[in-house]
Write a protein that holds these residues in place. Sequence first.
Motif, PDB file in Angstrom:
ATOM      1  N   PRO A 246       0.827  -1.210   0.000  1.00  0.00           N
ATOM      2  CA  PRO A 246       0.000   0.000   0.000  1.00  0.00           C
ATOM      3  C   PRO A 246       0.862   1.261   0.000  1.00  0.00           C
ATOM      4  O   PRO A 246       2.043   1.238   0.376  1.00  0.00           O
ATOM      5  N   ASP A 247       0.235   2.373  -0.394  1.00  0.00           N
ATOM      6  CA  ASP A 247       0.924   3.654  -0.334  1.00  0.00           C
ATOM      7  C   ASP A 247       0.683   4.319   1.015  1.00  0.00           C
ATOM      8  O   ASP A 247       0.148   3.707   1.956  1.00  0.00           O
ATOM      9  N   LEU A 248       1.055   5.581   1.132  1.00  0.00           N
ATOM     10  CA  LEU A 248       0.967   6.283   2.407  1.00  0.00           C
ATOM     11  C   LEU A 248      -0.465   6.468   2.880  1.00  0.00           C
ATOM     12  O   LEU A 248      -0.713   6.668   4.062  1.00  0.00           O
ATOM     13  N   ALA A 249      -1.412   6.393   1.943  1.00  0.00           N
ATOM     14  CA  ALA A 249      -2.824   6.533   2.295  1.00  0.00           C
ATOM     15  C   ALA A 249      -3.519   5.186   2.447  1.00  0.00           C
ATOM     16  O   ALA A 249      -4.736   5.126   2.620  1.00  0.00           O
ATOM     17  N   GLY A 250      -2.753   4.093   2.395  1.00  0.00           N
ATOM     18  CA  GLY A 250      -3.330   2.766   2.549  1.00  0.00           C
ATOM     19  C   GLY A 250      -3.908   2.184   1.280  1.00  0.00           C
ATOM     20  O   GLY A 250      -4.549   1.130   1.314  1.00  0.00           O
ATOM     21  N   ARG A 251      -3.685   2.838   0.125  1.00  0.00           N
ATOM     22  CA  ARG A 251      -4.191   2.330  -1.151  1.00  0.00           C
ATOM     23  C   ARG A 251      -3.130   1.461  -1.821  1.00  0.00           C
ATOM     24  O   ARG A 251      -1.937   1.733  -1.699  1.00  0.00           O
ATOM     25  N   ASP A 252      -3.566   0.433  -2.534  1.00  0.00           N
ATOM     26  CA  ASP A 252      -2.622  -0.426  -3.249  1.00  0.00           C
ATOM     27  C   ASP A 252      -1.774   0.428  -4.185  1.00  0.00           C
ATOM     28  O   ASP A 252      -2.302   1.251  -4.956  1.00  0.00           O
ATOM     29  N   ARG A 253      -0.437   0.218  -4.152  1.00  0.00           N
ATOM     30  CA  ARG A 253       0.428   1.096  -4.945  1.00  0.00           C
ATOM     31  C   ARG A 253       1.571   0.363  -5.643  1.00  0.00           C
ATOM     32  O   ARG A 253       2.071   0.830  -6.654  1.00  0.00           O
ATOM     33  N   VAL A 254       1.997  -0.783  -5.138  1.00  0.00           N
ATOM     34  CA  VAL A 254       3.102  -1.520  -5.747  1.00  0.00           C
ATOM     35  C   VAL A 254       2.732  -2.988  -5.841  1.00  0.00           C
ATOM     36  O   VAL A 254       2.189  -3.564  -4.894  1.00  0.00           O
ATOM     37  N   VAL A 255       3.034  -3.594  -6.977  1.00  0.00           N
ATOM     38  CA  VAL A 255       2.947  -5.048  -7.144  1.00  0.00           C
ATOM     39  C   VAL A 255       4.338  -5.543  -7.479  1.00  0.00           C
ATOM     40  O   VAL A 255       5.055  -4.938  -8.282  1.00  0.00           O
ATOM     41  N   MET A 256       4.734  -6.641  -6.853  1.00  0.00           N
ATOM     42  CA  MET A 256       6.059  -7.187  -7.101  1.00  0.00           C
ATOM     43  C   MET A 256       5.992  -8.702  -7.205  1.00  0.00           C
ATOM     44  O   MET A 256       5.067  -9.348  -6.681  1.00  0.00           O
ATOM     45  N   GLY A 257       6.943  -9.255  -7.934  1.00  0.00           N
ATOM     46  CA  GLY A 257       6.988 -10.693  -8.098  1.00  0.00           C
ATOM     47  C   GLY A 257       8.403 -11.153  -8.378  1.00  0.00           C
ATOM     48  O   GLY A 257       9.271 -10.375  -8.790  1.00  0.00           O
ATOM     49  N   GLN A 258       8.646 -12.442  -8.142  1.00  0.00           N
ATOM     50  CA  GLN A 258       9.973 -13.029  -8.294  1.00  0.00           C
ATOM     51  C   GLN A 258       9.981 -14.013  -9.445  1.00  0.00           C
ATOM     52  O   GLN A 258       9.049 -14.789  -9.625  1.00  0.00           O
ATOM     53  N   LYS A 259      11.036 -13.966 -10.231  1.00  0.00           N
ATOM     54  CA  LYS A 259      11.175 -14.898 -11.354  1.00  0.00           C
ATOM     55  C   LYS A 259      11.484 -16.309 -10.839  1.00  0.00           C
ATOM     56  O   LYS A 259      12.322 -16.468  -9.976  1.00  0.00           O
TER      57      LYS A 259
END
Length: 259
Positions: A246-259
């Motif tokens: 989440p971002d500073l306001a609690g909203r989804d902001r980053v998606v990450m994944g591993q190869k």
Amino acid sequence: MLPPWPEVQRQLVAAGLDPAPREGFFLHAAADNPTRLQELLQRRLAGEPLAYVLGQQPFWRRDWAVNRAVLIPRPDSEVLVQAVLDCLPPDSTVRVAEVGVGSGALLGSVLLERPQLQGVGTDLVPATLAVAAENLQAAGVMGRVRLYQADLLAGVEGPFDLMFSNPPYLSEAEYATLEPGVRDWEPKTALVSGPTGLEAYHALLPQAYAHLVPGGWLAVEIGHTQAAAVASLFTQQGWQQIAVRPDLAGRDRVVMGQK
């Protein structure tokens, strides 16, 4: 003669602009040059973002040069920087890449926090790369960076241990609803992905996968309504350990994944 600050505040409010404390900075930036001050004030009253008026924007731990060739770095993107740093121990000596380097603020912030990293930044627009080079040089990290004029990763040789990006993720419809201070001033190519807003992720994810070492990570910034759709793209293309931050306001902001 420049009007007193209360009158400047009144003019800003009348123009629909927020007279935040930082607005007062430019009143001191050229205090011995009334003509220059008047020019800065008129630019701001015309709706030009304060960061462009001042020529700089704070991000992470320092100020970064900005102009209309680059998107203004925003506090929410610090979540992406933190996600990247969390994947990299303090003594990391790996190779990282930012796709769509923009002003260089994100890549520069990562390299300043991890002084043994080697970095690559890509962008399609020469004027954007010029700003990135200026900022990375000023931050003292240009000796550890290679910049490429490239569409995503076209012509860039890997492999990398970690990649990250804040790609354009607005749809054309969303772009039309932006406040004028963003829509009329910041580069559209850095904001709009296409009709759905997901086009950049469709293009980036397979290219990043091909450029990463086994076990390497990709982290991307997203629009706050896009987490499910982007995470689904990660899943469909075989990424593992998929996570949303989440971002500073609690909203989804980053998606990450591993190869």
